[in-house]
Design a protein around this motif. Sequence first.
Motif, PDB file in Angstrom:
ATOM      1  N   GLY A 103      38.212  41.808  43.173  1.00  0.00           N
ATOM      2  CA  GLY A 103      38.059  42.353  41.830  1.00  0.00           C
ATOM      3  C   GLY A 103      36.637  42.235  41.337  1.00  0.00           C
ATOM      4  O   GLY A 103      35.731  41.808  42.063  1.00  0.00           O
ATOM      5  N   ASP A 156      37.364  42.035  35.823  1.00  0.00           N
ATOM      6  CA  ASP A 156      38.705  41.468  35.994  1.00  0.00           C
ATOM      7  C   ASP A 156      38.733  39.996  35.622  1.00  0.00           C
ATOM      8  O   ASP A 156      39.745  39.475  35.167  1.00  0.00           O
ATOM      9  CB  ASP A 156      39.149  41.636  37.446  1.00  0.00           C
ATOM     10  N   PRO A 238      43.065  37.988  39.254  1.00  0.00           N
ATOM     11  CA  PRO A 238      42.922  39.051  38.256  1.00  0.00           C
ATOM     12  C   PRO A 238      44.261  39.705  37.987  1.00  0.00           C
ATOM     13  O   PRO A 238      44.988  40.047  38.920  1.00  0.00           O
ATOM     14  CB  PRO A 238      41.951  40.030  38.907  1.00  0.00           C
ATOM     15  N   GLY A 242      43.116  45.081  34.745  1.00  0.00           N
ATOM     16  CA  GLY A 242      41.843  44.560  34.289  1.00  0.00           C
ATOM     17  C   GLY A 242      41.963  43.476  33.250  1.00  0.00           C
ATOM     18  O   GLY A 242      40.977  43.106  32.641  1.00  0.00           O
TER      19      GLY A 242
END
Lengths: 253, 92
Positions: A103, A156, A238, A242
């Motif tokens: 991420g 993230d 994450p 997001g």
Amino acid sequence: MRIAAVGDIHLGADSDSTIGRPWAHVAEDADVVLLAGDLTKCGTPAEARLVIEHFGNVSIPVIAVLGNHDHHAERDDEVTHLLRLAGIQVLEGDAVEIDLPSGRLGVAGVKGFGGGFAGANATAFGEREMKAFVHHTELVAERLAAALGRLTDSCDVRVALMHYSPTPDTLCGERPEIHPFLGSQLLAEAVDATQVDLVVHGHAHAGTERGATPGGIPVRNVAMPVIGCAYRVFDLAPAAGGLGTNGRRVESG
Amino acid sequence: MTSPTPPVPLAHVLLHVRDTLATDGRVGELGLEVVAEGDDVVVRGVIATAARQAEIVSVVAEVLAAHGWSCPVRDLTRTPAVASPTTDPEQL
């Protein structure tokens, strides 16, 4: 997302030559390395080159802030320049975003400063020297807040990296008389005003590893004397869409 | 005829010892605890390397001597263990 972190390695000409051995394999344990200041003994360019010998060839991104030791020779600009030339990202009121296999990581970094905590914090009153002390803390905290504010919604995971502590939690073990020289609650205020998943700091060699800001953000003291190993690894997962690990980010749309 | 200069109280000297341990390049460790215990001066805390630790007693003795003091110095500092690379990751 695996984050390796350590602070207070204090490299100097007299350092144990074996101290860097564990770093040869850090990429097996982590996706990124965070260095929480006091990389050198006295902040000389020669000591900065030792840091580069240890971390310049690490195959994963290395992000650092300087600590008070790195300022002692008053050559912090040279130290920063050398580290950056070697590919180490040195943050001071800056933010960086890196795409990692797991991420997008956002890191905002600042050295930090003292000033103390609620109930025993310094106040900008009286002598100009006292005001200067407090104003420096305020300036540093403002830089941190600004850096955190520059991290985009695409991150993230967000980490605040500093040398001084934002909370007395991780100073437990240090004599209370010196807490005002080990951190400032203004740093925590900056963190709590934004969306951060983890705060990493060093500086408090006799402190405690785990704590939290008043707003509940996890704080970890990774000073090498505290963690008792070459680095600590944090695994932050994450969340989908997001959201940060703490899930406190409000998605638009 | 002048009388001998009285020695600086040890409590004041210990402040200078602590400062010197932070600023002297042989040790360079900020935040060490320096206290008088009985007839001894005792240093505690964590110091980054064994090489720096080995200098503590001589640095302390030098500062004491410069202020007219001579007393045993006990180094009770420790160096951080860094042999192991890490421990299990912390899940956050």
